[in-house]
Scaffold this active site. Structure first.
Site, short mmCIF file in Angstrom:
data_model
loop_
_atom_site.label_atom_id
_atom_site.label_comp_id
_atom_site.label_asym_id
_atom_site.label_seq_id
_atom_site.Cartn_x
_atom_site.Cartn_y
_atom_site.Cartn_z
CG HIS A 131 -3.85 4.34 0.00
ND1 HIS A 131 -3.67 3.37 0.94
CD2 HIS A 131 -4.42 3.73 -1.07
CE1 HIS A 131 -4.13 2.21 0.47
NE2 HIS A 131 -4.60 2.40 -0.75
CD GLN A 211 -1.83 4.72 -7.71
OE1 GLN A 211 -1.62 4.57 -8.91
NE2 GLN A 211 -2.57 3.86 -7.03
CB CYS A 373 -7.56 2.63 0.38
SG CYS A 373 -7.93 0.89 0.36
N1 PMP Z 1 -0.65 4.52 -1.47
C1 PMP Z 1 -1.32 4.76 -2.59
C2 PMP Z 1 -1.36 6.18 -3.12
C3 PMP Z 1 -1.96 3.72 -3.26
O1 PMP Z 1 -2.64 3.97 -4.38
C4 PMP Z 1 -1.88 2.42 -2.74
C5 PMP Z 1 -2.57 1.25 -3.42
N2 PMP Z 1 -3.90 1.48 -3.73
C6 PMP Z 1 -1.15 2.22 -1.57
C7 PMP Z 1 -0.55 3.29 -0.96
C8 PMP Z 1 -1.03 0.88 -0.94
O2 PMP Z 1 -0.34 0.00 -1.76
P1 PMP Z 1 -0.21 -1.52 -1.33
O3 PMP Z 1 -1.61 -2.02 -1.15
O4 PMP Z 1 0.50 -2.16 -2.47
O5 PMP Z 1 0.55 -1.55 -0.05
#
Ligand code: PMP
Length: 415
Positions: A131, A211, A373
């Site tokens: 991500h 996740q 993302c």
């Molecule tokens: N890492 C992963 C694998 C995610 O799925 C997400 C959220 N989509 C994030 C990081 C970021 O999480 P947050 O927006 O709550 O900081």
């Protein structure tokens, strides 16, 4: 009414009764079909209630006041931290730092540990399935400190290329940072094995658990990572709060991240002494109600059981793959169900993922479309975007059936 698969492991009707939003009707007069839990999960009543109760009965700033409300609020906040330490089997609640979310937790490590410990030419090993939250902080640090970034490739099946991983370890990275579970492919990476190999190669390990913490039993003693980051909002808790787990010795050796109130022991005009862990990394008034809400979310998840949640999701994801693959023109990305969690990303030939999501919305189905993302991962598969359906403990097989019906309708419209 839930049916066979949905009730194999969990009492799905009882679980769904806990989530008020799942009973909200769409414009079509039927309950919403929420297949976007990887973006954020829905919240059970006990989480919503405990946060209202906090504001109605306990609201005060923590750690500073000596009046009754402040003491009660502090106690509830610290109890939540203890619950989280127990939930992930940390050695101590000093290893549980409250952040805003996973993203902030990773940035904290990049800023504090990274700036203090890395030098020009050092290598960081990431993966192609990260991500942006576990890419951009390291890119920023690499630009500042002249570091090398390397990436474990992803195979066509959606797994990490193990040979390449071992090969990169020979080059002695200082840090290996990877996601425990991909938010696009659903791949569950063998975290403990990867940590063990990375440690043998002399690297520290940071795991993005955004996740995984909501869906799997994550045990810090078994996994052995140095840092583990996750967000409350994906695990039945509120937005605005996340966790950085760090090994105590390591956190103790790191400089503070943000400066301000609460993270200090003493302040003089020209200097300060930092507070002890975990407060050293928690500058300013924290998200108090949210921490308490996360504590209630952890209680809820533990009362259902993480093993059962995972088993349920495996049944649902297997069923979803089976049904989706029946549809001509659907291509699903990621490994077979045994190696993945409750996330299915796919393309439908000839239809843009945004159109798929928009049309599904008109029949009351919430899915996500885009790069989720994870742009580099989409580039790896030569895709501009995918449609993603993601599941949780409240997902029923009938909802998968509705998704499949919806996709047939989309195909009809675009044929
Ligand atoms: N890492 C992963 C694998 C995610 O799925 C997400 C959220 N989509 C994030 C990081 C970021 O999480 P947050 O927006 O709550 O900081």
């Amino acid at each position: 009414m839930a049916s066979a698969i949905s009730n194999t492991v969990l009492d799905i009707d009882r679980i769904r009764a806990e989530f008020p939003i799942l009973h909200r009707e769409t414009q079509l007069g039927a309950p919403i079909i929420y297949l976007d839990s990887a973006a954020t999960s829905q919240k059970p009543r006990q989480v919503i209630d405990i946060m209202s109760r906090y504001y109605e009965q306990q609201n005060a700033n923590i750690h500073r006041g000596i009046h009754r409300l402040a003491e009660e609020a502090t106690q509830s906040f610290e109890e939540a931290r203890n619950k989280i330490a127990h939930f992930i089997n940390a050695n101590s609640s000093k290893e549980v730092i409250f952040t805003r979310n996973t993203t902030e937790a990773i940035n904290l490590v990049a800023y504090s540990w990274g700036r203090a410990n890395l030098q020009a030419g050092d290598m960081l090993l990431l993966t192609e399935m990260e991500h942006h939250s576990n890419l951009v902080p390291w890119q920023m640090l690499a630009a500042e400190k002249d570091l090398h970034l390397e990436f474990i490739p992803v195979t066509d099946e959606g797994l990490l290329d193990w040979t390449a991983f071992e090969h990169f370890l020979l080059r002695e990275p200082r840090l290996v940072a990877f996601t425990h579970m991909s938010n696009v492919l659903g791949t569950i990476n063998p975290a403990a094995e990867m940590v063990s190999l990375a440690h043998q190669a002399g690297a520290l390990v940071l795991i993005d658990g955004a996740q995984s913490a909501p869906h799997l039993k994550v045990d810090m003693q078994t996994i052995g990572a140095d840092f583990y980051a996750f967000s409350a909002h994906k695990m039945c808790g509120p937005t605005g709060i996340g966790v950085l787990y760090g090994r105590e010795k390591l956190l103790a050796s790191m400089p503070p991240f943000l400066g301000g109130g609460d993270m200090i022991r003493r302040v003089h005009l020209r200097s300060f002494t930092p507070n002890e862990l975990p407060h050293k990394f928690e500058a300013g008034t924290p998200a108090i109600a949210e921490a308490i809400g996360l504590g209630a979310a952890v209680d809820f998840l533990e009362s259902v059981g993480l093993e059962k949640i995972h088993q349920h999701e495996q049944l649902i994801v297997s069923y979803a793959l089976e049904r989706l693959e029946e549809i001509p023109g659907v291509v699903v990305y990621g490994p077979r169900p045994e190696k993945k969690g409750g996330v299915v990303s796919f393309k439908l030939d000839g239809v843009h993922p945004h159109d798929v999501a928009q049309l599904l919305d008109t029949v009351g189905i919430a899915v996500r479309a885009g790069h989720h993302c994870a742009m580099p991962l989409h580039e790896r598969f030569h895709l501009p975007a995918t449609t993603r359906a993601s599941f949780y403990l409240y997902t029923m097989e009938q909802e998968i059936d509705r998704l499949v019906e919806g996709l047939y309708k989309v195909k009809e419209i675009f044929s």
